[in-house]
Structures are given as structure tokens and as C-alpha cells.
Design a protein around this motif. Structure first.
Motif, PDB file in Angstrom:
ATOM      1  N   ILE A 144       0.435  -1.054   0.180  1.00  0.00           N
ATOM      2  CA  ILE A 144       0.054   0.574  -0.064  1.00  0.00           C
ATOM      3  C   ILE A 144       0.842   1.177  -0.047  1.00  0.00           C
ATOM      4  N   TRP A 145       1.629   1.042   0.775  1.00  0.00           N
ATOM      5  CA  TRP A 145       2.949   2.478   0.840  1.00  0.00           C
ATOM      6  C   TRP A 145       3.507   2.508   0.044  1.00  0.00           C
ATOM      7  N   LYS A 146       3.791   1.297  -1.574  1.00  0.00           N
ATOM      8  CA  LYS A 146       4.388   1.539  -2.812  1.00  0.00           C
ATOM      9  C   LYS A 146       3.408   2.645  -3.540  1.00  0.00           C
ATOM     10  N   MET A 147       2.130   2.188  -3.647  1.00  0.00           N
ATOM     11  CA  MET A 147       1.053   2.702  -4.386  1.00  0.00           C
ATOM     12  C   MET A 147       0.830   4.780  -4.098  1.00  0.00           C
ATOM     13  N   VAL A 148       0.584   4.332  -2.257  1.00  0.00           N
ATOM     14  CA  VAL A 148       0.484   5.728  -2.487  1.00  0.00           C
ATOM     15  C   VAL A 148       1.628   6.790  -3.057  1.00  0.00           C
ATOM     16  N   VAL A 149       2.972   6.071  -2.873  1.00  0.00           N
ATOM     17  CA  VAL A 149       3.866   6.897  -3.442  1.00  0.00           C
ATOM     18  C   VAL A 149       3.717   6.746  -4.702  1.00  0.00           C
ATOM     19  N   VAL A 150       3.041   6.006  -5.212  1.00  0.00           N
ATOM     20  CA  VAL A 150       3.000   5.970  -6.988  1.00  0.00           C
ATOM     21  C   VAL A 150       2.330   7.049  -7.275  1.00  0.00           C
ATOM     22  N   THR A 151       0.888   6.927  -6.246  1.00  0.00           N
ATOM     23  CA  THR A 151      -0.128   7.880  -6.490  1.00  0.00           C
ATOM     24  C   THR A 151       0.018   9.353  -6.250  1.00  0.00           C
ATOM     25  N   TRP A 152       1.654   9.339  -5.722  1.00  0.00           N
ATOM     26  CA  TRP A 152       1.418  10.759  -4.901  1.00  0.00           C
ATOM     27  C   TRP A 152       2.669  10.945  -6.522  1.00  0.00           C
ATOM     28  N   ASN A 153       3.239  10.458  -7.083  1.00  0.00           N
ATOM     29  CA  ASN A 153       4.171  10.608  -7.997  1.00  0.00           C
ATOM     30  C   ASN A 153       3.488  11.048  -9.438  1.00  0.00           C
ATOM     31  N   VAL A 154       2.488  10.447  -9.740  1.00  0.00           N
ATOM     32  CA  VAL A 154       0.891  11.097 -10.568  1.00  0.00           C
ATOM     33  C   VAL A 154       0.562  12.184 -10.517  1.00  0.00           C
ATOM     34  N   PHE A 155       0.341  12.551  -9.480  1.00  0.00           N
ATOM     35  CA  PHE A 155      -0.147  13.736  -9.290  1.00  0.00           C
ATOM     36  C   PHE A 155       0.718  15.046  -9.376  1.00  0.00           C
ATOM     37  N   VAL A 156       1.701  14.884  -8.668  1.00  0.00           N
ATOM     38  CA  VAL A 156       3.017  16.112  -8.796  1.00  0.00           C
ATOM     39  C   VAL A 156       3.264  15.764 -10.127  1.00  0.00           C
ATOM     40  N   ASN A 157       3.502  14.769 -10.784  1.00  0.00           N
ATOM     41  CA  ASN A 157       4.097  15.249 -11.973  1.00  0.00           C
ATOM     42  C   ASN A 157       3.148  15.375 -13.467  1.00  0.00           C
ATOM     43  N   ASN A 158       1.993  15.060 -13.013  1.00  0.00           N
ATOM     44  CA  ASN A 158       0.325  15.165 -13.815  1.00  0.00           C
ATOM     45  C   ASN A 158       0.588  14.465 -15.145  1.00  0.00           C
ATOM     46  N   ALA A 159       1.261  12.840 -13.880  1.00  0.00           N
ATOM     47  CA  ALA A 159       1.408  12.142 -15.629  1.00  0.00           C
ATOM     48  C   ALA A 159       0.771  11.283 -15.421  1.00  0.00           C
ATOM     49  N   HIS A 160      -0.808  10.692 -16.193  1.00  0.00           N
ATOM     50  CA  HIS A 160      -1.163   9.114 -15.481  1.00  0.00           C
ATOM     51  C   HIS A 160      -1.252   8.153 -16.632  1.00  0.00           C
ATOM     52  N   PRO A 161      -0.893   7.128 -16.048  1.00  0.00           N
ATOM     53  CA  PRO A 161      -0.419   6.001 -16.973  1.00  0.00           C
ATOM     54  C   PRO A 161      -1.674   5.041 -17.391  1.00  0.00           C
ATOM     55  N   GLU A 162      -1.749   4.655 -18.453  1.00  0.00           N
ATOM     56  CA  GLU A 162      -2.315   3.851 -18.854  1.00  0.00           C
ATOM     57  C   GLU A 162      -3.199   2.174 -17.636  1.00  0.00           C
ATOM     58  N   ASN A 163      -3.786   2.015 -17.191  1.00  0.00           N
ATOM     59  CA  ASN A 163      -5.170   1.545 -16.640  1.00  0.00           C
ATOM     60  C   ASN A 163      -4.512   1.999 -15.362  1.00  0.00           C
ATOM     61  N   PHE A 164      -3.826   2.892 -15.098  1.00  0.00           N
ATOM     62  CA  PHE A 164      -4.023   3.375 -13.558  1.00  0.00           C
ATOM     63  C   PHE A 164      -4.783   3.086 -12.381  1.00  0.00           C
ATOM     64  N   HIS A 165      -5.844   3.034 -12.685  1.00  0.00           N
ATOM     65  CA  HIS A 165      -7.190   3.106 -11.708  1.00  0.00           C
ATOM     66  C   HIS A 165      -7.240   1.267 -11.318  1.00  0.00           C
ATOM     67  N   GLU A 166      -7.281   0.739 -12.528  1.00  0.00           N
ATOM     68  CA  GLU A 166      -7.228  -1.050 -12.433  1.00  0.00           C
ATOM     69  C   GLU A 166      -6.289  -1.759 -11.674  1.00  0.00           C
ATOM     70  N   ASN A 167      -5.064  -0.901 -11.993  1.00  0.00           N
ATOM     71  CA  ASN A 167      -3.508  -1.184 -11.438  1.00  0.00           C
ATOM     72  C   ASN A 167      -3.441  -0.839  -9.893  1.00  0.00           C
ATOM     73  N   LEU A 168      -4.026   0.268  -9.334  1.00  0.00           N
ATOM     74  CA  LEU A 168      -4.407   0.579  -8.137  1.00  0.00           C
ATOM     75  C   LEU A 168      -5.139   0.410  -7.399  1.00  0.00           C
ATOM     76  N   ILE A 169      -6.064  -0.166  -7.706  1.00  0.00           N
ATOM     77  CA  ILE A 169      -7.158  -0.912  -7.305  1.00  0.00           C
ATOM     78  C   ILE A 169      -6.684  -2.228  -7.083  1.00  0.00           C
ATOM     79  N   GLY A 170      -6.068  -2.985  -7.743  1.00  0.00           N
ATOM     80  CA  GLY A 170      -5.526  -4.114  -7.973  1.00  0.00           C
ATOM     81  C   GLY A 170      -4.983  -4.093  -6.681  1.00  0.00           C
ATOM     82  N   LYS A 171      -3.995  -3.562  -6.396  1.00  0.00           N
ATOM     83  CA  LYS A 171      -2.956  -3.561  -5.378  1.00  0.00           C
ATOM     84  C   LYS A 171      -2.792  -3.574  -4.446  1.00  0.00           C
TER      85      LYS A 171
END
Length: 181
Positions: free
Chosen positions: A41-68
Motif C-alpha cells: 500500500i505504501w508503494k501505491m501511495v508513493v506511485v499515486t503521489w508521483n502521478v499527481f505531482v508529475n501530472n502523468a496518468h499511466p495507462e490502466n492506473f485505476h485498475e492497477n491501483l485498485i488491484g494492488k
């Protein structure tokens, strides 16, 4: 002959302490699962934070986030199964846990007075684990035909039915416990 019988029965009775191994390793397993799930979960928090900071939305981000996150919940639930198992067999074979008896929630969560009660508690958590696994699989499925949707509906119905019977069984056990008191 009485002496041999007394020695044998004493040794047999003391052999129950072997369950300490299962208790210790179940607790260690639960701690490991909690640590791994928390790290995921901590890794996903860091990834999510980086998505917001860099404003880069990876493909299938929501599916991967929820899956993790669902995968982490699954690990937490399996850790809970291990804890319930450890506490239950300790109380059944060794001694009641005094700290649990002195706690407000100890009796409602962890008190185990029979193997049937332990099986029931473990069964309830295992069904929850299976529901989480089902949910995780469904998130990553791609429905292409009406038959796929029918299978999904049947799966959801089966889960709802199992939850209904679990709840009904729990209510019956509570009623029986009240009647005993």
C-alpha cells in the motif's frame, strides 16, 4: 502399573504444548503478511503521489491501483486468519488468554471455546478472503460476450448467497449462546 499409567498420561497431556510451534509461527506469518501488505500500500501511495505531482496518468492506473490495494486487503485478511488460528488453538490447547479476557473486545473477537467455534470463525474470514480474491479478478476481467456477464452475475449471486448463509448461521449461534446463558 498405576505409576506407568500416570507417567504416560502426564506425558501425553503435556504433549499438547507442541501447538506452541503453530501459535508462534502463525503469529510470525501474520506479522509478515501485515508488513508485506503495508509495504504494498505504501508503494501505491508513493506511485499515486508521483502521478499527481508529475501530472502523468499511466495507462490502466485505476485498475492497477485498485488491484494492488485489494491484493493488500487480501494479505491482511489472511493475516487475520492466522491470528485467529493462533489465538484459537492456544486457548483450546494451552490456556485462556488473560489479556483478552480483561479486554472489552477480546471476548467478542478472539475467544474460542471449541473446535467448532474456531472453524466457524476461520470459515467466515476465509469466505471474506475468497470474496476479495473474486473482486480482484473481476476488476481485471474484460467482458466481451453476454455469457461473460451472466457468469459475473452468477458469481455475484453465489457470493451474496454465501454471505446470507454466513449471517444466518452467525445469528443462530448467537441465539443459542444467549439461551445457554
Amino acid at each position: 502399573m498405576k505409576l506407568i499409567e500416570a507417567l504416560f498420561e502426564g506425558a501425553l497431556w503435556k504433549s499438547r504444548f507442541i501447538v506452541i510451534l503453530a501459535v508462534v509461527f502463525a503469529v510470525l506469518g501474520a506479522i509478515s503478511l501485515f508488513a508485506v501488505a503495508s509495504a504494498d500500500i505504501w508503494k501505491m501511495v508513493v506511485v499515486t503521489w508521483n502521478v499527481f505531482v508529475n501530472n502523468a496518468h499511466p495507462e490502466n492506473f485505476h485498475e492497477n491501483l485498485i488491484g494492488k490495494i485489494i491484493g493488500a486487503i487480501d494479505l491482511y485478511l489472511i493475516g487475520v486468519v492466522l491470528l485467529i488460528f493462533a489465538f484459537g488453538i492456544y486457548e483450546l490447547f494451552i490456556s485462556e488468554i488473560d489479556e483478552a479476557n480483561n479486554s472489552e473486545v477480546g471476548d467478542s473477537i478472539l475467544a474460542v471455546h471449541s473446535l467448532d467455534e474456531l472453524k466457524s470463525k476461520l470459515g467466515n474470514v476465509i469466505v471474506m478472503v475468497l470474496i476479495v480474491i473474486f473482486f480482484k479478478k473481476v476488476i481485471h476481467m474484460h467482458f466481451e460476450t453476454p455469457l461473460d456477464m451472466l457468469y459475473l452475475a452468477v458469481g455475484i449471486f453465489a457470493l451474496a448467497l454465501s454471505l446470507y448463509f454466513m449471517h444466518k448461521s452467525h445469528a443462530v449461534h448467537e441465539k443459542e449462546a444467549e439461551e445457554e446463558n
